[in-house]
Design a protein around this motif. Structure first.
Motif, PDB file in Angstrom:
ATOM      1  N   ALA A   1      -4.567  -4.809 -11.780  1.00 41.05           N
ATOM      2  CA  ALA A   1      -4.430  -3.462 -12.353  1.00 41.05           C
ATOM      3  C   ALA A   1      -5.460  -2.512 -11.760  1.00 41.05           C
ATOM      4  O   ALA A   1      -5.129  -1.378 -11.366  1.00 41.05           O
ATOM      5  N   GLU A   2      -6.691  -2.979 -11.622  1.00 39.55           N
ATOM      6  CA  GLU A   2      -7.765  -2.098 -11.125  1.00 39.55           C
ATOM      7  C   GLU A   2      -7.516  -1.715  -9.666  1.00 39.55           C
ATOM      8  O   GLU A   2      -7.607  -0.550  -9.289  1.00 39.55           O
ATOM      9  N   ASN A   3      -7.231  -2.769  -8.855  1.00 39.66           N
ATOM     10  CA  ASN A   3      -6.998  -2.502  -7.433  1.00 39.66           C
ATOM     11  C   ASN A   3      -5.892  -1.474  -7.229  1.00 39.66           C
ATOM     12  O   ASN A   3      -6.015  -0.544  -6.442  1.00 39.66           O
TER      13      ASN A   3
ATOM     14  N   GLY B   1       0.846  -1.188   0.000  1.00 39.13           N
ATOM     15  CA  GLY B   1       0.000   0.000   0.000  1.00 39.13           C
ATOM     16  C   GLY B   1       0.875   1.229   0.000  1.00 39.13           C
ATOM     17  O   GLY B   1       2.075   1.144   0.277  1.00 39.13           O
ATOM     18  N   PRO B   2       0.317   2.394  -0.327  1.00 38.85           N
ATOM     19  CA  PRO B   2       1.136   3.613  -0.377  1.00 38.85           C
ATOM     20  C   PRO B   2       1.597   4.049   1.021  1.00 38.85           C
ATOM     21  O   PRO B   2       1.140   3.501   2.013  1.00 38.85           O
ATOM     22  N   ASN B   3       2.490   5.031   1.041  1.00 40.20           N
ATOM     23  CA  ASN B   3       2.961   5.557   2.328  1.00 40.20           C
ATOM     24  C   ASN B   3       1.780   6.013   3.178  1.00 40.20           C
ATOM     25  O   ASN B   3       0.850   6.629   2.684  1.00 40.20           O
TER      26      ASN B   3
ATOM     27  N   VAL C   1      -0.387   1.790 -12.327  1.00 40.29           N
ATOM     28  CA  VAL C   1       0.836   1.129 -11.875  1.00 40.29           C
ATOM     29  C   VAL C   1       1.311   0.093 -12.890  1.00 40.29           C
ATOM     30  O   VAL C   1       2.487   0.044 -13.242  1.00 40.29           O
ATOM     31  N   TYR C   2       0.360  -0.704 -13.384  1.00 46.56           N
ATOM     32  CA  TYR C   2       0.732  -1.742 -14.348  1.00 46.56           C
ATOM     33  C   TYR C   2       1.405  -1.163 -15.579  1.00 46.56           C
ATOM     34  O   TYR C   2       2.465  -1.607 -16.008  1.00 46.56           O
ATOM     35  N   GLY C   3       0.734  -0.172 -16.132  1.00 44.47           N
ATOM     36  CA  GLY C   3       1.237   0.447 -17.359  1.00 44.47           C
ATOM     37  C   GLY C   3       2.638   1.016 -17.163  1.00 44.47           C
ATOM     38  O   GLY C   3       3.548   0.812 -17.972  1.00 44.47           O
ATOM     39  N   TRP C   4       2.820   1.668 -16.015  1.00 46.00           N
ATOM     40  CA  TRP C   4       4.123   2.296 -15.759  1.00 46.00           C
ATOM     41  C   TRP C   4       5.225   1.252 -15.597  1.00 46.00           C
ATOM     42  O   TRP C   4       6.309   1.380 -16.122  1.00 46.00           O
ATOM     43  N   MET C   5       4.908   0.198 -14.816  1.00 46.51           N
ATOM     44  CA  MET C   5       5.867  -0.891 -14.613  1.00 46.51           C
ATOM     45  C   MET C   5       6.294  -1.482 -15.944  1.00 46.51           C
ATOM     46  O   MET C   5       7.473  -1.733 -16.184  1.00 46.51           O
TER      47      MET C   5
ATOM     48  N   ALA D   1      -3.832   5.693  -7.340  1.00 48.21           N
ATOM     49  CA  ALA D   1      -4.340   6.754  -8.213  1.00 48.21           C
ATOM     50  C   ALA D   1      -3.442   6.973  -9.433  1.00 48.21           C
ATOM     51  O   ALA D   1      -3.217   8.099  -9.862  1.00 48.21           O
ATOM     52  N   MET D   2      -2.916   5.886  -9.946  1.00 45.95           N
ATOM     53  CA  MET D   2      -2.163   5.949 -11.206  1.00 45.95           C
ATOM     54  C   MET D   2      -2.140   4.560 -11.830  1.00 45.95           C
ATOM     55  O   MET D   2      -2.412   3.559 -11.166  1.00 45.95           O
TER      56      MET D   2
END
Lengths: 251, 344, 322
Positions: A227-229, A34-36, A238-242, A235-236
Motif C-alpha cells: 500500500a505504501e509503495n 509503474g505509472p505511464n 491504490v489499495y483503498g480504491w481497488m 500519488a493515490m
C-alpha cells in the motif's frame, strides 16, 4: 538466468531509464509495473536489444549485446502488444516464423520444426485457424497466434509488453493462463509489463516497481506491491480504491 | 501436410515458365512488320543450331530487333516487379516500390547526368549511362539512409517513405536544373526521360541478365526474412532476423536492379506496383511463392505491354511507359476497388 | 506523380520541337497561308510613311515607321533578321536563338511555355516577333497593352518561310534585302530541284532521334519531307504525319536508299553516322551497305529560315556528287 546491471537508456536529452539493476531466475514471473512514462517498456525493449542502452544485460552469464540476432531469439522471445497487419499471411505462416532462428540455410524445415509448430498451435487453441488469414482474426485470436509464434520459438525467457492491453477479459484470462502453464515446464522465466495491478498480483512471482525511470522497489510481488509503495508512486490510495471497486460486487 | 503450401511447387514453376515462354514466342512472332510464322521459326531454329540463315530483312528483324528487345523487356519487367515485391515486403507497405524509395529517381538523375556530360564507355554505347545510373542509385540510397538514420535510427517505414518522396522531389528539381543548363543536349535528355526499350541490344540483355542473376538471387534467398518483415519489422527482430543486415542487402539489390533497368529503358512506372499486387492475390503473401510469381508475372506483363506499344499504332510506336501507366493505373484502381469492397 | 511527369515530358518535348524549329506543320497550313499571298499587295509603301502588315496569324499591324528595336523569340526568325541585315535592330532574343554567333551578345529572354513578359517589356522594343505555337494569346495581349506590337511569324512550309522573310523585312524596313534573300533561296532550290533525278524512285529516311532513345522520324508535312521531294526522293515515312516515334522493324523493312540523321555529335564516342552504320540489326539494309548515311545539322534542317538552303545543298552533294 537474466541479470541487468546499471541499465541506462537515453533518448536525446531525456533519460527514460536510469541505473537500473535486477535479476530474474528460473520459474520466476517478473511483473514490471509503474505509472505511464515510468520506463517499463523502455527496460524490456533494452533487454530485447531494440533500443540502444548503456550498462550490461547478461543472459546465463553471457553479455546479450554480443549475441547474434538468431542466438538472442533462441533465448529471449518477445510478444508485443500491437500487431499492424498489412498482408493476409496464414496463422501457420506466422507461427512457423517462430522457427526462423533455428533454420540452417534456405531449405531447412525439419520435423522438429513442424512438431514445435503443431504443438504451439495446439497449446494456444489455434489449430482450427491454421490456414486462416491473420487479417480475418479478432484481436484475441491474433494475440494467440503471435503467442503461438513465440511458443514455437521456444525461448527460455519470454518478454511480454502489455500483451493483453486491448483485449476483452476472456482473452486476458486465456493469455495469462497460457503463459502460466508455459512457465511451469523446463527452465523458463517471464518478464511482463502490465498496467493492471491485480493481474500483476495474481500471476507475478516477483515485481519491479518503477517511477520516473528509476527502481522504487523490487523483490517478491507481495513485498513490492504494498500500500505504501503504490501510494508513493501513483500519488493515490491504490489499495483503498481497488477495494472499494471490488466492494461493489458484493451484493 | 503442414509444409506443402510454403514453397512454390515444381508444377507451378513449370506453368509459369511455360507461360513466359509462350508469351515470349508470341512477342517475337508479332510485330509492326508481319513475318510469316514459318520464316520466324526457321530463322530462330537455324541460328540456334548454327545452320545457314536465309539472308534478308526478316533475319535482321527477328534476330537483331525483336529477340533482343523481347528479352530486354522480359528481364526489365521481371527485375522491376521483383524489386517492387521486395520493397513491399520489406517496408510492410503494399504501395511501396523502387520508386517510392527514391531509387528510380536517383538512377534517372545518374542517367541524365551521363547524357548531359557525355559519359560513355568505349565499345558499349549505353555502358556509361548504366554505370552512372547504378552508381547514382547506390549513392541516393546511401544518402537517403544516412539522413534517415539521423532522424530515426530504427529506419522505420514511415521515415523511409517520407524521405523517398522528399528525395524524389529534390532529385526531380536537380534533373530539371541539369536539363536547363544542358543546352543542346536537352534533346537527348527529353527523349531519354520518355523511356524506351527500342533499340535494345544483346549487350543490354547480358547486362540486365547479369544484374538479375546476382541481385535477384540475393532477394530470392531472403524470402523468409521478407516474410518476417512483411509481418512486422519488430516481429522480424524478435524471431531472430538480422534486421539491419537484411534490410541493407535488400535495399542494395533493389537499387542495383532499378539502376540497370532505368539506364536501359528509362523510368517505367507501375510494373513494380501492380504485378506484385496481382501476384499476391493469386499466390498469397508468402514470399517463397510471391517473389517467383512476381518475377514471372513482371516479365509477362511488360512483354505484353511492349507488344501493344509496338503494334497498336503501327508503323508508329508508343513509348512503353504510356502503355504500362495506362494498363497499370486502370488495373490498380480495379484492385484497390476490389480490396476495399472485400474489407467491408 | 508518374503521369504528371510523363505529361510534362511530353509537353517539354512538344515545346522543344517547336521552339527549336517549328519543324512540324501537321496539315494546318491552309489557314496560315491565306493571308500570306495578300501581304505582297498590302505592304506596298503607301503615300504616308505608315507600314501596314498582316502577320501570319491574320492579324493586322500598323507601324508608324520601320521598327528600330526588335525582340525575336524563335531561332529561325532571328536568323532571318540577320540574313536581311537587320541584326543591329535586335535588342532581345529567345533563349534558343544561337545563330549567327554574334547573337550571343544580345540579351536573351525565356521563350516558349515560359515566355517572360517582364523581361521583354524591360527591353523596351517596338516589336516582338513570335511564333504562333510557342506563345499564347494572353502573352500577346499583355504585350500589346504595354504598347509593344506583336507580330506572329509561323511558317509551315517553304512558301511560308518566304512569307516570314518578307514580313520581317517589311517590319524592319529592309524590303529589298528580304527580296534578295528570298530570290537567292528560290534560285538555289529551283537549281537543285532541276538537277535532281525526279524518277529515281529512291527513298530517304530521316532520323530525328537515335535508336537509344526510340526512333523518331519526320513524316509528311515537315520541312524535311519537302526537301526530300526537291531532291527527287520519296520520304520512306510519307504515311506518317509530322514527327512521330516509329518502329525499328519498319525502318528495316522499308529499307530506304538514304539515311539522314539530325542527331548532334557532342565530341565523344561514336559520331551519329558511325552509330547508325554500326547497328547490328541494320547491316542488311541498302543504305548501310552503300554507306549512304549523312549527318545534317539539325538547326539547318529544322529551322524555317534561310539556312534550309545549306541543308538542301549538303544533301544534294551527298546524294548526287558522291
Amino acid at each position: 538466468m537474466l541479470e541487468v546491471k546499471n541499465l541506462t537508456v537515453k533518448f536525446g536529452n531525456l533519460t527514460a531509464a536510469k541505473d537500473i539493476s535486477f535479476s530474474v531466475k528460473e520459474k520466476q514471473w517478473l511483473m514490471v509495473v509503474g505509472p505511464n512514462g515510468s520506463g517499463k517498456s523502455t527496460i524490456v525493449n533494452a533487454i530485447s536489444q531494440c533500443v540502444p542502452y548503456s550498462g550490461k544485460v547478461y543472459f546465463e552469464g553471457t553479455d546479450v549485446s554480443g549475441l547474434k540476432p538468431s542466438q538472442l531469439a533462441k533465448n529471449i522471445g518477445v510478444l508485443s502488444q500491437n500487431h499492424f497487419i498489412s498482408y493476409g499471411f496464414s496463422v501457420e505462416e506466422v507461427v512457423s516464423l517462430g522457427r526462423y532462428a533455428y533454420s540452417r540455410g534456405i531449405f531447412s524445415s525439419g520435423n522438429e520444426d513442424s512438431e514445435k509448430i503443431d504443438m504451439a498451435l495446439k497449446i494456444t487453441g489455434m489449430e482450427s485457424f491454421r490456414r486462416q488469414s491473420i487479417l480475418t482474426l479478432s484481436g484475441g485470436e491474433l494475440q494467440r497466434a503471435f503467442l503461438a509464434q513465440v511458443f514455437a520459438q521456444d525461448p527460455k525467457l519470454l518478454i511480454l509488453d502489455e500483451p493483453t492491453n486491448h483485449l476483452d477479459l476472456v482473452y486476458q484470462k486465456q493469455i495469462f493462463e497460457l503463459i502460466a502453464n508455459w512457465i511451469k515446464e523446463g527452465n523458463r522465466a517471464v518478464i511482463s509489463v502490465v498496467h493492471d495491478l491485480s493481474l500483476a498480483m495474481a500471476y507475478g512471482t516477483h515485481a519491479l516497481l518503477l517511477d520516473k525511470g528509476t527502481v522504487v522497489s523490487s523483490g517478491k510481488t507481495n513485498d513490492v506491491l504494498t500500500a505504501e509503495n503504490l501510494k508513493t508512486v501513483y500519488a493515490m490510495d491504490v489499495y483503498g480504491w481497488m477495494q472499494s471497486l471490488l466492494a461493489q460486487w458484493k451484493l | 501436410m503442414g509444409k506443402t503450401t510454403e514453397n512454390i511447387k515444381f508444377t507451378e514453376h513449370l506453368i509459369f515458365i511455360l507461360s513466359v515462354i509462350a508469351v515470349m514466342v508470341m512477342c517475337v512472332c508479332l510485330g509492326s512488320v508481319s513475318i510469316p510464322l514459318a520464316e520466324t521459326f526457321t530463322v530462330i531454329w537455324n541460328s540456334i543450331f548454327g545452320l545457314p540463315i536465309p539472308e534478308g530483312m526478316s533475319q535482321s528483324i527477328i534476330l537483331f530487333v525483336r529477340l533482343p528487345r523481347v528479352l530486354s523487356v522480359a528481364l526489365t519487367g521481371a527485375s522491376l516487379s521483383l524489386c517492387g515485391c521486395a520493397m513491399q515486403g520489406l517496408l510492410r507497405n503494399p504501395l511501396a516500390d523502387g520508386s517510392t524509395l527514391g531509387v528510380s529517381s536517383g538512377a534517372s538523375l545518374g542517367a541524365v547526368i551521363a547524357i548531359a556530360f557525355g559519359i560513355t564507355i568505349p565499345g558499349f554505347s549505353q555502358g556509361g549511362t548504366m554505370a552512372v545510373a547504378m552508381l547514382s542509385a547506390f549513392l541516393s540510397l546511401i544518402f537517403i539512409l544516412s539522413v534517415t538514420y539521423r532522424l530515426d535510427s530504427s529506419l522505420s517505414t514511415n521515415t523511409i517513405i517520407l524521405m523517398g518522396i522528399i528525395f524524389t522531389m529534390f532529385v526531380n528539381s536537380i534533373i530539371s536544373l541539369v536539363t536547363a543548363i544542358a543546352g543542346e543536349k536537352i534533346k537527348p535528355i527529353v527523349f531519354w526521360t520518355m523511356g524506351s526499350l527500342a533499340g535494345s541490344t544483346y549487350l543490354n540483355v547480358i547486362a540486365l541478365l547479369a544484374s538479375l542473376i546476382v541481385f535477384g538471387t540475393i532477394i530470392l534467398i531472403h524470402s523468409r526474412e521478407l516474410n518476417a518483415f512483411a509481418i512486422g519489422e519488430d516481429n522480424a527482430r524478435h524471431v531472430g532476423v538480422n534486421v539491419k543486415k537484411v534490410k541493407m542487402l535488400i535495399l542494395i539489390s533493389v537499387s542495383a536492379l532499378v539502376g540497370a533497368c532505368v539506364s536501359v529503358g528509362g523510368n517505367i512506372g507501375f510494373v513494380g506496383l501492380v504485378i506484385p499486387h496481382m501476384a499476391r492475390m493469386i499466390v498469397g503473401p508468402n514470399h517463397k511463392r510471391l517473389l517467383f510469381a512476381s518475377l514471372y508475372g513482371g516479365a509477362i506483363f511488360l512483354m505484353l505491354a511492349d507488344l501493344a506499344a509496338r503494334t497498336i499504332v503501327s508503323p508508329l510506336e508508343l513509348p512503353i511507359g504510356v502503355v504500362t501507366s495506362f494498363i497499370g493505373s486502370v488495373t490498380f484502381v480495379y484492385i484497390f476497388y476490389l480490396t476495399r469492397k472485400a474489407s467491408k | 506523380m508518374k503521369t504528371q511527369k510523363r505529361i510534362s515530358a511530353i509537353l517539354a518535348f512538344i515545346l522543344l520541337v517547336f521552339s527549336f524549329a517549328g519543324c512540324t506543320n501537321a496539315g494546318t497550313n491552309n489557314s496560315s497561308n491565306t493571308p500570306a499571298s495578300s501581304i505582297q499587295t498590302e505592304t506596298q509603301k503607301p503615300v504616308t510613311d505608315k507600314i501596314e502588315v498582316t502577320d501570319m496569324a491574320g492579324r493586322k499591324i500598323t507601324l508608324d515607321k520601320p521598327a528600330e528595336k526588335i525582340v525575336v523569340l524563335s531561332a529561325a526568325d532571328c536568323e532571318i533578321l540577320y540574313a536581311i541585315g537587320a541584326g543591329d535592330k535586335l535588342v532581345g532574343r529567345g533563349e534558343y536563338c544561337d545563330y549567327p554567333e554574334e547573337v550571343n551578345s544580345i540579351p536573351s529572354v525565356e521563350s516558349g511555355m515560359e515566355t517572360n513578359i517582364e523581361q521583354i517589356i524591360a527591353l523596351n522594343p517596338q516589336v516582338v516577333i513570335m511564333s504562333k505555337m510557342a506563345q499564347s494569346k494572353e502573352h500577346a495581349e499583355t504585350l500589346e497593352k504595354a504598347g509593344i506590337k506583336v507580330v506572329v511569324s509561323d511558317p509551315q512550309n517553304i512558301e511560308g518561310v518566304y512569307t516570314a522573310i518578307k514580313l520581317i523585312g517589311t517590319i524592319a524596313g529592309k524590303d529589298k534585302e528580304a527580296d534578295a534573300v528570298i530570290d537567292n533561296m528560290k534560285s538555289v532550290f529551283s537549281d537543285i530541284s532541276a538537277k535532281a533525278d525526279k524518277n529515281s524512285g529512291k527513298t530517304i529516311y530521316f532520323e530525328v532521334s537515335p535508336l537509344e532513345f526510340g526512333l523518331w522520324t519526320a513524316g509528311k508535312g515537315t520541312f524535311m519531307d519537302e526537301l526530300a521531294a526537291m531532291l527527287g526522293l520519296t520520304n520512306a515515312f510519307s504515311d506518317v504525319e509530322g514527327w512521330a516515334e516509329i518502329s525499328e522493324e519498319q525502318v528495316i523493312e522499308r529499307d530506304p536508299d538514304y539515311i539522314v540523321t539530325i542527331a548532334m555529335y557532342f565530341g565523344e564516342g561514336k559520331t551519329p553516322t558511325e552509330e547508325i552504320m554500326g547497328r547490328s540489326s541494320w547491316q542488311n539494309m541498302k543504305a548501310i551497305k552503300n554507306k549512304a548515311v549523312l549527318n545534317v545539322d539539325s538547326n539547318e534542317i529544322c529551322r524555317p529560315g534561310p539556312r534550309l538552303v545549306n541543308a538542301l545543298t549538303d544533301m544534294y552533294k551527298f546524294i548526287y556528287e558522291n
